[in-house]
Motif scaffolding. Structure first.
Motif, PDB file in Angstrom:
ATOM      1  N   VAL A 165       0.962  -1.277  -0.131  1.00 37.97           N
ATOM      2  CA  VAL A 165      -0.225   0.042  -0.124  1.00 37.97           C
ATOM      3  C   VAL A 165       0.897   1.129   0.120  1.00 37.97           C
ATOM      4  CG1 VAL A 165      -1.799   1.465   1.389  1.00 37.97           C
ATOM      5  CG2 VAL A 165      -1.842  -1.142   0.957  1.00 37.97           C
ATOM      6  N   GLU A 166       1.824   1.246   0.924  1.00 39.55           N
ATOM      7  CA  GLU A 166       2.898   2.624   0.846  1.00 39.55           C
ATOM      8  C   GLU A 166       3.557   2.768  -0.151  1.00 39.55           C
ATOM      9  OE1 GLU A 166       2.372   4.729   3.311  1.00 39.55           O
ATOM     10  OE2 GLU A 166       0.684   3.694   4.097  1.00 39.55           O
ATOM     11  N   VAL A 167       3.919   1.713  -0.837  1.00 45.53           N
ATOM     12  CA  VAL A 167       4.981   1.896  -1.996  1.00 45.53           C
ATOM     13  C   VAL A 167       3.863   2.398  -3.254  1.00 45.53           C
ATOM     14  CG1 VAL A 167       6.461   0.788  -3.937  1.00 45.53           C
ATOM     15  CG2 VAL A 167       6.831   0.215  -1.391  1.00 45.53           C
ATOM     16  N   ILE A 168       2.726   1.908  -3.588  1.00 45.72           N
ATOM     17  CA  ILE A 168       2.001   2.405  -4.681  1.00 45.72           C
ATOM     18  C   ILE A 168       1.535   3.842  -4.183  1.00 45.72           C
ATOM     19  CG2 ILE A 168      -0.295   1.836  -5.572  1.00 45.72           C
ATOM     20  CD1 ILE A 168      -0.095  -1.142  -5.062  1.00 45.72           C
ATOM     21  N   LYS A 169       1.217   4.062  -3.045  1.00 41.83           N
ATOM     22  CA  LYS A 169       0.882   5.608  -2.508  1.00 41.83           C
ATOM     23  C   LYS A 169       2.195   6.338  -3.103  1.00 41.83           C
ATOM     24  CE  LYS A 169      -2.028   5.188   1.517  1.00 41.83           C
ATOM     25  NZ  LYS A 169      -2.126   5.501   3.005  1.00 41.83           N
ATOM     26  N   ARG A 170       3.249   5.948  -2.939  1.00 40.99           N
ATOM     27  CA  ARG A 170       4.275   6.785  -3.044  1.00 40.99           C
ATOM     28  C   ARG A 170       4.332   7.153  -4.721  1.00 40.99           C
ATOM     29  NH1 ARG A 170      10.696   5.512  -1.762  1.00 40.99           N
ATOM     30  NH2 ARG A 170      11.702   7.181  -3.052  1.00 40.99           N
ATOM     31  N   PHE A 171       4.228   6.107  -5.362  1.00 47.76           N
ATOM     32  CA  PHE A 171       4.270   6.268  -6.799  1.00 47.76           C
ATOM     33  C   PHE A 171       3.163   7.286  -7.505  1.00 47.76           C
ATOM     34  CE2 PHE A 171       7.696   3.217  -7.059  1.00 47.76           C
ATOM     35  CZ  PHE A 171       8.168   3.154  -8.001  1.00 47.76           C
ATOM     36  N   LEU A 172       1.928   7.049  -6.923  1.00 46.66           N
ATOM     37  CA  LEU A 172       0.877   7.721  -7.103  1.00 46.66           C
ATOM     38  C   LEU A 172       1.130   9.309  -6.737  1.00 46.66           C
ATOM     39  CD1 LEU A 172      -2.002   5.457  -6.215  1.00 46.66           C
ATOM     40  CD2 LEU A 172      -1.477   5.899  -8.492  1.00 46.66           C
ATOM     41  N   LYS A 173       1.416   9.594  -5.895  1.00 44.75           N
ATOM     42  CA  LYS A 173       1.729  10.831  -5.459  1.00 44.75           C
ATOM     43  C   LYS A 173       3.091  11.560  -6.138  1.00 44.75           C
ATOM     44  CE  LYS A 173      -0.039  10.187  -0.718  1.00 44.75           C
ATOM     45  NZ  LYS A 173       0.368  10.513   0.686  1.00 44.75           N
ATOM     46  N   ASP A 174       3.955  10.634  -6.856  1.00 45.06           N
ATOM     47  CA  ASP A 174       5.290  11.177  -7.314  1.00 45.06           C
ATOM     48  C   ASP A 174       5.126  11.001  -8.715  1.00 45.06           C
ATOM     49  OD1 ASP A 174       8.007  11.860  -7.804  1.00 45.06           O
ATOM     50  OD2 ASP A 174       8.692  11.040  -5.925  1.00 45.06           O
ATOM     51  N   GLU A 175       4.748  12.148  -9.489  1.00 47.03           N
ATOM     52  CA  GLU A 175       5.038  11.832 -10.864  1.00 47.03           C
ATOM     53  C   GLU A 175       6.424  11.520 -11.417  1.00 47.03           C
ATOM     54  OE1 GLU A 175       3.421  14.527 -14.996  1.00 47.03           O
ATOM     55  OE2 GLU A 175       2.880  15.061 -12.816  1.00 47.03           O
ATOM     56  N   GLU A 176       7.289  12.488 -10.909  1.00 46.15           N
ATOM     57  CA  GLU A 176       8.719  12.565 -11.370  1.00 46.15           C
ATOM     58  C   GLU A 176       9.120  10.853 -10.824  1.00 46.15           C
ATOM     59  OE1 GLU A 176      13.144  14.434 -10.332  1.00 46.15           O
ATOM     60  OE2 GLU A 176      11.243  15.420  -9.913  1.00 46.15           O
ATOM     61  N   LEU A 177       8.988  10.457  -9.890  1.00 45.62           N
ATOM     62  CA  LEU A 177       9.204   8.872  -9.825  1.00 45.62           C
ATOM     63  C   LEU A 177       8.752   8.090 -10.820  1.00 45.62           C
ATOM     64  CD1 LEU A 177      10.665   6.770  -7.876  1.00 45.62           C
ATOM     65  CD2 LEU A 177       8.524   6.467  -6.498  1.00 45.62           C
ATOM     66  N   ARG A 178       7.643   8.002 -11.126  1.00 47.80           N
ATOM     67  CA  ARG A 178       6.746   7.320 -12.095  1.00 47.80           C
ATOM     68  C   ARG A 178       7.639   7.635 -13.514  1.00 47.80           C
ATOM     69  NH1 ARG A 178       2.104   9.664 -10.089  1.00 47.80           N
ATOM     70  NH2 ARG A 178       1.537  10.677 -12.092  1.00 47.80           N
ATOM     71  N   ARG A 179       7.727   8.864 -13.931  1.00 48.56           N
ATOM     72  CA  ARG A 179       8.547   9.138 -15.053  1.00 48.56           C
ATOM     73  C   ARG A 179       9.919   8.632 -15.295  1.00 48.56           C
ATOM     74  NH1 ARG A 179       8.810  14.209 -14.685  1.00 48.56           N
ATOM     75  NH2 ARG A 179       6.876  14.975 -15.211  1.00 48.56           N
ATOM     76  N   GLY A 180      10.637   8.616 -14.302  1.00 49.73           N
ATOM     77  CA  GLY A 180      12.215   8.054 -14.378  1.00 49.73           C
ATOM     78  C   GLY A 180      12.118   6.535 -14.461  1.00 49.73           C
ATOM     79  N   TYR A 181      11.178   5.928 -13.686  1.00 45.31           N
ATOM     80  CA  TYR A 181      11.028   4.322 -14.083  1.00 45.31           C
ATOM     81  C   TYR A 181      10.462   4.008 -15.362  1.00 45.31           C
ATOM     82  CZ  TYR A 181      12.569   2.288  -9.538  1.00 45.31           C
ATOM     83  OH  TYR A 181      13.344   2.029  -8.445  1.00 45.31           O
ATOM     84  N   ALA A 182       9.616   4.821 -15.557  1.00 45.81           N
ATOM     85  CA  ALA A 182       9.014   4.682 -17.096  1.00 45.81           C
ATOM     86  C   ALA A 182       9.732   4.595 -18.127  1.00 45.81           C
ATOM     87  CB  ALA A 182       8.027   5.799 -17.245  1.00 45.81           C
ATOM     88  N   GLN A 183      10.852   5.657 -18.209  1.00 43.60           N
ATOM     89  CA  GLN A 183      11.753   5.833 -19.214  1.00 43.60           C
ATOM     90  C   GLN A 183      12.654   4.735 -19.092  1.00 43.60           C
ATOM     91  OE1 GLN A 183      13.494   9.695 -18.021  1.00 43.60           O
ATOM     92  NE2 GLN A 183      11.624  10.968 -19.207  1.00 43.60           N
ATOM     93  N   ARG A 184      13.241   4.287 -17.858  1.00 42.80           N
ATOM     94  CA  ARG A 184      14.144   3.234 -17.871  1.00 42.80           C
ATOM     95  C   ARG A 184      13.508   1.734 -18.181  1.00 42.80           C
ATOM     96  NH1 ARG A 184      15.397   6.082 -13.220  1.00 42.80           N
ATOM     97  NH2 ARG A 184      14.479   4.567 -11.617  1.00 42.80           N
ATOM     98  N   ALA A 185      12.224   1.827 -18.015  1.00 45.58           N
ATOM     99  CA  ALA A 185      11.512   0.540 -18.356  1.00 45.58           C
ATOM    100  C   ALA A 185      11.469   0.451 -19.983  1.00 45.58           C
ATOM    101  CB  ALA A 185      10.164   0.588 -17.830  1.00 45.58           C
ATOM    102  N   VAL A 186      11.280   1.559 -20.632  1.00 43.90           N
ATOM    103  CA  VAL A 186      11.366   1.284 -22.048  1.00 43.90           C
ATOM    104  C   VAL A 186      12.770   0.933 -22.568  1.00 43.90           C
ATOM    105  CG1 VAL A 186      11.011   2.613 -24.254  1.00 43.90           C
ATOM    106  CG2 VAL A 186       9.511   3.025 -22.389  1.00 43.90           C
ATOM    107  N   GLU A 187      13.729   1.458 -22.113  1.00 42.81           N
ATOM    108  CA  GLU A 187      15.144   0.904 -22.456  1.00 42.81           C
ATOM    109  C   GLU A 187      15.270  -0.678 -22.122  1.00 42.81           C
ATOM    110  OE1 GLU A 187      17.012   2.734 -24.375  1.00 42.81           O
ATOM    111  OE2 GLU A 187      15.101   3.993 -24.534  1.00 42.81           O
ATOM    112  N   ARG A 188      14.715  -0.995 -20.900  1.00 49.63           N
ATOM    113  CA  ARG A 188      15.135  -2.473 -20.744  1.00 49.63           C
ATOM    114  C   ARG A 188      14.101  -3.284 -21.579  1.00 49.63           C
ATOM    115  NH1 ARG A 188      17.782  -6.847 -19.164  1.00 49.63           N
ATOM    116  NH2 ARG A 188      17.132  -8.231 -17.847  1.00 49.63           N
ATOM    117  N   ALA A 189      13.122  -2.929 -21.868  1.00 47.28           N
ATOM    118  CA  ALA A 189      12.020  -3.816 -22.778  1.00 47.28           C
ATOM    119  C   ALA A 189      12.854  -4.013 -24.139  1.00 47.28           C
ATOM    120  CB  ALA A 189      10.541  -3.055 -22.731  1.00 47.28           C
ATOM    121  N   LYS A 190      13.375  -2.935 -24.753  1.00 41.54           N
ATOM    122  CA  LYS A 190      13.947  -3.200 -25.796  1.00 41.54           C
ATOM    123  C   LYS A 190      14.893  -4.552 -26.037  1.00 41.54           C
ATOM    124  CE  LYS A 190      13.762   1.686 -27.152  1.00 41.54           C
ATOM    125  NZ  LYS A 190      14.673   3.072 -27.358  1.00 41.54           N
ATOM    126  N   GLU A 191      15.492  -4.748 -24.909  1.00 38.93           N
ATOM    127  CA  GLU A 191      16.481  -5.861 -24.839  1.00 38.93           C
ATOM    128  C   GLU A 191      15.659  -7.339 -25.057  1.00 38.93           C
ATOM    129  OE1 GLU A 191      19.237  -5.799 -21.612  1.00 38.93           O
ATOM    130  OE2 GLU A 191      19.065  -3.420 -21.375  1.00 38.93           O
TER     131      GLU A 191
END
Length: 400
Positions: free
Chosen positions: A358-384
């Motif tokens: 619950v607390e980790v999901i809350k943190r992500f929902l409140k922090d757009e910058e955190l979401r954006r950073g992980y989203a960008q790295r996720a795309v690069e990893r998916a290409k592999e």
């Protein structure tokens, strides 16, 4: 020499999607199915059925029917042919048929063999008896390879790890498709998960967590993609929690619901791409294709650190045998303590592990910058995991 794919069915699911991806990329003569179910777009002339069974046919009956499937398959094959099978019943059929036709049997194992079922389960006996007779074994993770070596005594040189592929560019196109009648849902923040409504996927834990999140995020929606035998249990649980629940084959869609069970979707990417977070509560896995697909959609992933797959995808630099006991903000997503293999009811109190989620999901929902950073790295990893890279491994296997 002809090469064939063999599966239980094409009724939806991670292994089936992998099979379809490989079928599109490699020169298979046909897909042979133990059952009649087909939900993917495959030319009809490329499919052959070994029975009239469906997903509703008794699993015990289908297990007893394995020798008949094998006999029917063997009559279609020659000694120089190759059959690649996925999922246990299809693997058993492939191996038994090879004893009759002498074709080359390659079996692909997509889920943990030891987690989630008792040691005395008959499939463990069949695995020990039949798997050594396969010409080659492909596992979708290092963890599963280690299991086969440890629990079944299979030689490591007979096992090759090939991660599941995705069509990265195709996902980029499909994620832009119109939502049409589903669009009102996504006028709100959305958590999403995808997978069969079955015991290994643990969706009931996510529903309970979602209920707790609604206190701080009243407009939050939860979307679950997939069909399966736990539909009734999940609906009842959500209703007992006081959640207004939409079910894909019942009622009229609107944005007034809390939880949306949208069933099997041919294009899940348009839903995933418009969600804030992809949350994966699985109790055990093999690889977790949908994690990579969500990453390719540019969506941050919070996943159970279950056996096996999620760690190898999200934290590839770590020991694949590690399992976290607290939130681990890894390189490409967040790994969370896995849940017990135990059904839960609405009134049962939360454990410390649930509160962590619950607390980790809350943190992500409140922090757009955190979401954006992980989203960008996720795309690069998916290409592999793009089909062009994974295909080299499969071509080497099939040519050898």
């Amino acid at each position: 020499m002809n090469t064939y794919l063999l599966l239980n069915s094409l009724s939806g699911g991670g292994a089936e999607r992998v099979a379809v991806n490989l079928f599109k990329a490699l020169n298979f003569k046909k897909i042979s199915l133990l059952e009649k179910e087909v939900k993917y777009e495959i030319p009809e002339e490329k499919i052959e059925h070994l029975s009239n069974h469906t997903t509703k046919t008794s699993s015990i009956y289908k297990t007893l029917f394995i020798p008949i499937y094998a006999l029917r398959l063997s009559k279609k094959l020659k000694a120089q042919d190759i059959v690649l099978s996925m999922l246990e019943r299809a693997n058993y059929v492939n191996i038994i048929a090879s004893l009759l036709s002498k074709h080359k049997s390659i079996i692909s194992i997509h889920t943990s063999q030891m987690y989630g079922r008792q040691r005395w389960h008959p499939y463990n006996f069949f695995n020990k008896l039949l798997y050594p007779k396969a010409n080659l074994i492909i596992t979708v993770s290092k963890s599963i390879k280690a299991e086969l070596e440890k629990f079944y005594g299979l030689p490591g040189e007979k096992i090759k790890v090939i991660y599941n592929p995705v069509y990265f560019n195709e996902i980029q196109e499909k994620k832009e498709a119109l939502l049409n009648e589903y669009e009102p849902i996504f006028n709100n923040p959305v958590l999403i998960t995808a997978g069969r409504l079955t015991r290994p996927k643990g969706q009931w834990y996510l529903i309970r967590i979602f209920k707790a999140l609604k206190e701080d995020f009243p407009n939050l929606k939860l979307v679950i993609l997939g069909e399966g035998e736990l539909k009734g249990y999940l609906v009842k649980l959500s209703q007992n929690l006081g959640l207004k629940t939409f079910v894909w084959d019942e009622g009229r869609l609107s944005e007034d619901f809390d939880l949306y069970l949208l069933g099997f979707q041919k294009n899940p990417f348009k839903f995933i791409a418009r969600s804030e977070l992809f949350v994966f509560p699985s109790l055990w896995e093999g690889f977790g294709n949908v994690i990579v697909e969500a990453m390719a959609c540019g969506v941050p992933v919070i996943s159970s650190d279950c056996r096996s797959g999620p760690r190898e995808i999200l934290a590839p630099e770590t020991d694949f045998e590690k399992q976290t006991k607290e939130p681990e903000f890894a390189s490409y997503g967040v790994l969370m303590p896995p849940f017990e293999v135990k059904y839960k009811e609405a009134k049962e109190p939360f454990e410390e592990r649930d509160l962590m989620w619950v607390e980790v999901i809350k943190r992500f929902l409140k922090d757009e910058e955190l979401r954006r950073g992980y989203a960008q790295r996720a795309v690069e990893r998916a290409k592999e995991f793009d089909i062009k890279k994974i295909l080299e491994d499969w071509m080497e296997v099939l040519n050898d």
